[in-house]
Scaffold this active site. Structure first.
Site, PDB file in Angstrom:
ATOM      1  N   SER A 134       0.849  -1.179   0.000  1.00  0.00           N
ATOM      2  CA  SER A 134       0.000   0.000   0.000  1.00  0.00           C
ATOM      3  C   SER A 134       0.889   1.233   0.000  1.00  0.00           C
ATOM      4  O   SER A 134       1.716   1.399   0.897  1.00  0.00           O
ATOM      5  CB  SER A 134      -0.892  -0.048   1.247  1.00  0.00           C
ATOM      6  OG  SER A 134      -1.632   1.140   1.378  1.00  0.00           O
ATOM      7  N   LYS A 160      -1.174  -0.809  -4.376  1.00  0.00           N
ATOM      8  CA  LYS A 160      -2.374  -0.023  -4.050  1.00  0.00           C
ATOM      9  C   LYS A 160      -1.938   1.414  -3.806  1.00  0.00           C
ATOM     10  O   LYS A 160      -1.036   1.671  -3.020  1.00  0.00           O
ATOM     11  CB  LYS A 160      -3.015  -0.631  -2.806  1.00  0.00           C
ATOM     12  CG  LYS A 160      -3.978   0.246  -2.043  1.00  0.00           C
ATOM     13  CD  LYS A 160      -4.765  -0.586  -1.046  1.00  0.00           C
ATOM     14  CE  LYS A 160      -4.766   0.007   0.345  1.00  0.00           C
ATOM     15  NZ  LYS A 160      -5.559  -0.810   1.284  1.00  0.00           N
ATOM     16  N   LEU A 161      -2.603   2.337  -4.486  1.00  0.00           N
ATOM     17  CA  LEU A 161      -2.289   3.756  -4.314  1.00  0.00           C
ATOM     18  C   LEU A 161      -3.360   4.395  -3.451  1.00  0.00           C
ATOM     19  O   LEU A 161      -4.553   4.259  -3.723  1.00  0.00           O
ATOM     20  CB  LEU A 161      -2.264   4.471  -5.669  1.00  0.00           C
ATOM     21  CG  LEU A 161      -1.344   3.884  -6.758  1.00  0.00           C
ATOM     22  CD1 LEU A 161      -1.470   4.729  -8.030  1.00  0.00           C
ATOM     23  CD2 LEU A 161       0.107   3.861  -6.279  1.00  0.00           C
ATOM     24  N   LYS A 162      -2.945   5.116  -2.444  1.00  0.00           N
ATOM     25  CA  LYS A 162      -3.898   5.894  -1.652  1.00  0.00           C
ATOM     26  C   LYS A 162      -4.306   7.104  -2.479  1.00  0.00           C
ATOM     27  O   LYS A 162      -3.446   7.760  -3.096  1.00  0.00           O
ATOM     28  CB  LYS A 162      -3.247   6.339  -0.341  1.00  0.00           C
ATOM     29  CG  LYS A 162      -2.989   5.183   0.620  1.00  0.00           C
ATOM     30  CD  LYS A 162      -4.293   4.611   1.147  1.00  0.00           C
ATOM     31  CE  LYS A 162      -4.043   3.588   2.248  1.00  0.00           C
ATOM     32  NZ  LYS A 162      -5.308   3.081   2.816  1.00  0.00           N
ATOM     33  N   ASP A 188      -7.216   3.203  -2.998  1.00  0.00           N
ATOM     34  CA  ASP A 188      -7.956   3.200  -1.730  1.00  0.00           C
ATOM     35  C   ASP A 188      -8.182   4.645  -1.302  1.00  0.00           C
ATOM     36  O   ASP A 188      -7.223   5.392  -1.086  1.00  0.00           O
ATOM     37  CB  ASP A 188      -7.148   2.454  -0.666  1.00  0.00           C
ATOM     38  CG  ASP A 188      -7.907   2.317   0.661  1.00  0.00           C
ATOM     39  OD1 ASP A 188      -9.042   2.811   0.762  1.00  0.00           O
ATOM     40  OD2 ASP A 188      -7.337   1.708   1.594  1.00  0.00           O
ATOM     41  N   ASN A 190     -10.133   5.593   1.403  1.00  0.00           N
ATOM     42  CA  ASN A 190     -10.419   5.763   2.838  1.00  0.00           C
ATOM     43  C   ASN A 190     -11.540   6.784   3.084  1.00  0.00           C
ATOM     44  O   ASN A 190     -11.375   7.722   3.877  1.00  0.00           O
ATOM     45  CB  ASN A 190      -9.163   6.146   3.635  1.00  0.00           C
ATOM     46  CG  ASN A 190      -8.194   4.984   3.805  1.00  0.00           C
ATOM     47  OD1 ASN A 190      -7.134   4.982   3.187  1.00  0.00           O
ATOM     48  ND2 ASN A 190      -8.556   3.981   4.596  1.00  0.00           N
ATOM     49  N   GLU A 213     -11.157   0.964  -3.499  1.00  0.00           N
ATOM     50  CA  GLU A 213     -11.497   0.579  -2.134  1.00  0.00           C
ATOM     51  C   GLU A 213     -12.115   1.765  -1.391  1.00  0.00           C
ATOM     52  O   GLU A 213     -11.556   2.854  -1.377  1.00  0.00           O
ATOM     53  CB  GLU A 213     -10.196   0.124  -1.456  1.00  0.00           C
ATOM     54  CG  GLU A 213     -10.332  -0.450  -0.072  1.00  0.00           C
ATOM     55  CD  GLU A 213      -8.958  -0.909   0.465  1.00  0.00           C
ATOM     56  OE1 GLU A 213      -8.032  -1.171  -0.344  1.00  0.00           O
ATOM     57  OE2 GLU A 213      -8.812  -0.990   1.696  1.00  0.00           O
ATOM     58  N   ASP A 238     -13.983  -1.723   2.771  1.00  0.00           N
ATOM     59  CA  ASP A 238     -13.071  -1.926   3.898  1.00  0.00           C
ATOM     60  C   ASP A 238     -13.799  -1.432   5.156  1.00  0.00           C
ATOM     61  O   ASP A 238     -14.464  -2.197   5.867  1.00  0.00           O
ATOM     62  CB  ASP A 238     -11.752  -1.155   3.614  1.00  0.00           C
ATOM     63  CG  ASP A 238     -10.787  -1.108   4.782  1.00  0.00           C
ATOM     64  OD1 ASP A 238     -11.131  -1.552   5.885  1.00  0.00           O
ATOM     65  OD2 ASP A 238      -9.650  -0.600   4.625  1.00  0.00           O
ATOM     66  N   LYS A 262     -10.156  -7.311   7.418  1.00  0.00           N
ATOM     67  CA  LYS A 262      -9.150  -7.046   8.459  1.00  0.00           C
ATOM     68  C   LYS A 262      -9.687  -7.669   9.737  1.00  0.00           C
ATOM     69  O   LYS A 262     -10.743  -7.242  10.233  1.00  0.00           O
ATOM     70  CB  LYS A 262      -8.963  -5.546   8.668  1.00  0.00           C
ATOM     71  CG  LYS A 262      -8.288  -4.827   7.527  1.00  0.00           C
ATOM     72  CD  LYS A 262      -8.206  -3.332   7.799  1.00  0.00           C
ATOM     73  CE  LYS A 262      -7.592  -2.614   6.601  1.00  0.00           C
ATOM     74  NZ  LYS A 262      -7.791  -1.159   6.680  1.00  0.00           N
ATOM     75  N   GLY A 290      -4.474  -4.549   5.842  1.00  0.00           N
ATOM     76  CA  GLY A 290      -3.373  -4.342   6.786  1.00  0.00           C
ATOM     77  C   GLY A 290      -3.608  -3.107   7.629  1.00  0.00           C
ATOM     78  O   GLY A 290      -4.300  -2.177   7.209  1.00  0.00           O
TER      79      GLY A 290
HETATM   80  O1  SMG Z   1      -0.531  -2.560   6.716  1.00  0.00           O
HETATM   81  O2  SMG Z   1       0.264  -2.328   4.707  1.00  0.00           O
HETATM   82  C1  SMG Z   1      -0.444  -1.967   5.632  1.00  0.00           C
HETATM   83  C2  SMG Z   1      -1.286  -0.731   5.444  1.00  0.00           C
HETATM   84  C3  SMG Z   1      -2.377  -0.995   4.479  1.00  0.00           C
HETATM   85  O3  SMG Z   1      -3.378   0.861   3.456  1.00  0.00           O
HETATM   86  C4  SMG Z   1      -3.376   0.128   4.400  1.00  0.00           C
HETATM   87  N1  SMG Z   1      -4.256   0.239   5.413  1.00  0.00           N
HETATM   88  O4  SMG Z   1      -7.463   1.556   4.636  1.00  0.00           O
HETATM   89  O5  SMG Z   1      -6.561  -0.257   4.038  1.00  0.00           O
HETATM   90  C5  SMG Z   1      -6.503   0.801   4.657  1.00  0.00           C
HETATM   91  C6  SMG Z   1      -5.296   1.221   5.453  1.00  0.00           C
HETATM   92  C7  SMG Z   1      -5.668   1.483   6.869  1.00  0.00           C
HETATM   93  C8  SMG Z   1      -4.570   1.939   7.733  1.00  0.00           C
HETATM   94  S1  SMG Z   1      -4.008   3.534   7.383  1.00  0.00           S
HETATM   95  C9  SMG Z   1      -5.213   4.570   8.033  1.00  0.00           C
HETATM   96 MG    MG Z   2      -8.562   0.521   3.093  1.00  0.00          MG
END
Ligand code: SMG
Ligand code: MG
Length: 368
Positions: A134, A160-162, A188, A190, A213, A238, A262, A290
């Site tokens: 990520s 995965k790109l935020k 993702d 969020n 996501e 998620d 998760k 994760g």
């Molecule tokens: O553990 O590699 C990891 C992080 C993966 O992007 C990740 N987690 O929304 O999926 C998600 C985020 C949540 C944690 S950051 C706020």
């Molecule tokens: Mg997520």
């Protein structure tokens, strides 16, 4: 199996690079570790609640308080069986991450005493797994391209790109153009978007993403369903999914076609397996999310991700992607895959020296 006491231990692990998402920037992972001591041996687990209640309503100090005041008192009198833990917590609303940590530590102790691995207990069908990485929001697209390049060279099977408003179409387009159609790419958000952004988000369809996501708020299945009907990019949930019941509702509403599981978010590995089962029965792929876990959480996540319905690479990256020093021996990518721990319980224990060096506080809670 009887519980004699529980240690709550706070650790602080500096991240190798800051992790920026639409929710904020993290530079240190403060984690809560749970060690249960029973008459049949010990068990370890990690509570994945973060320092602040931004990803979900739980947070580290709150989770410690729930464990101490509401969860442990009901466990002390019980004859412990992992399947009895979640039902014993049913009267406490939500607090999935706190519940998951306690259940997992009990599960670890129980499995260790029986010489069984978590992977075998859950029904794992693979010994090693391709995994994803990520990638946080970067300062510039060039910096992002460098990071993605490094991760692909390391062997990650999916990137995965935020994303967030203002950091979406352009970085995705540039990553796709630079690394080609063969790279499994996802995004993702969020929860950073609103229903009015649907036309904008459908423009991501041009880039062959394996999924988007959680674009919208956790409680807004309706907007996810509206978007899913218009978007050719598969929608993955998620934050919205905190139980098997949620998963069934989201599937029934066509709010998603993929689920990120998760274990902490859903109250433990047993509920996580139920979500896997519901998704599989409905033909939906799942993958393991994760929470920047320490080695303890990572070990258990690998066991879960070895179940047959986990057909997409998870956010279970090598230790070096997160931490210079972890509480356990490092996990490494070998030939693009991570090994599923096969020892008893979660298959790993903290290294005493690393654990002490990273600990910021400990608390011992004795059975009455
Ligand atoms: O553990 O590699 C990891 C992080 C993966 O992007 C990740 N987690 O929304 O999926 C998600 C985020 C949540 C944690 S950051 C706020
Ligand atoms: Mg997520």
């Amino acid at each position: 199996m009887k519980l004699t006491g529980v240690e709550l231990r706070k650790v602080a692990l500096p991240l190798v690079t800051p992790f920026r998402t639409s929710l904020g920037t993290q530079t240190v992972r403060d984690a809560l570790l749970v060690r249960v001591v029973t008459d049949e041996g010990e068990g370890w687990a990690e509570c994945v609640a973060e320092d602040e209640p931004t990803y979900c309503p739980e947070y580290l100090e709150g989770a410690a308080d729930v464990i101490r005041r509401f969860l442990l008192p009901v466990l002390f009198p019980l004859d412990l069986d992992p399947a009895a833990v979640a039902p014993a917590f049913e009267h406490v609303r939500a607090h999935q991450m706190a519940k998951s940590a306690v259940e997992t530590a009990v599960l670890d102790a129980w499995l260790r005493a029986r010489g069984l691995s978590l992977a075998a207990y859950l029904g794992a069908v693979r010994r090693s797994l391709p995994v994803g990485v990520s990638v946080g929001i970067a300062e510039t697209v060039d910096a992002l391209l460098d990071t993605v390049d490094r991760h692909l060279a390391a062997g990650y099977a999916r990137v995965k790109l935020k994303i967030e408003p203002g950091w979406d179409l352009e970085p995705v387009k540039r990553v796709r153009e630079t690394f080609g159609a063969g790279v499994m790419l996802t995004v993702d958000a969020n929860t950073a978007y609103e229903a009015a952004d649907i036309p904008h988000l459908t423009r991501l369809d041009a880039y062959g993403l394996a999924m988007i996501e959680q674009p919208f708020a956790p409680g807004d299945l309706h907007t996810h369903a509206r978007f899913a009907a218009r978007s050719s990019t598969p929608v993955c949930l998620d934050e919205s999914i905190t139980s098997a019941r949620d998963a069934a509702a989201a599937i029934r509403m066509d709010a998603c076609s993929i689920i990120n599981i998760k274990p902490g978010r859903v109250g433990g590995y047993l509920e996580a397996r139920r979500i896997h089962d519901v998704a599989r029965a409905n033909g939906l792929p799942v993958w393991c999310g994760g929470m920047l876990e320490t080695g303890l959480g990572r070990a258990a996540n690998l066991a879960l991700a070895a179940l047959p319905g986990f057909t997409l690479p998870g956010d279970i990256s090598a230790t070096a992607r997160y931490y210079e020093r972890d509480v356990t021996a490092p996990f490494v990518l070998v030939g693009g895959e991570m090994a599923v721990p096969s020892g008893p319980g979660i298959g790993i224990t903290p290294d005493p020296e690393d654990l002490d060096a990273l600990t910021t506080a400990t608390e011992w809670i004795s059975a009455p």
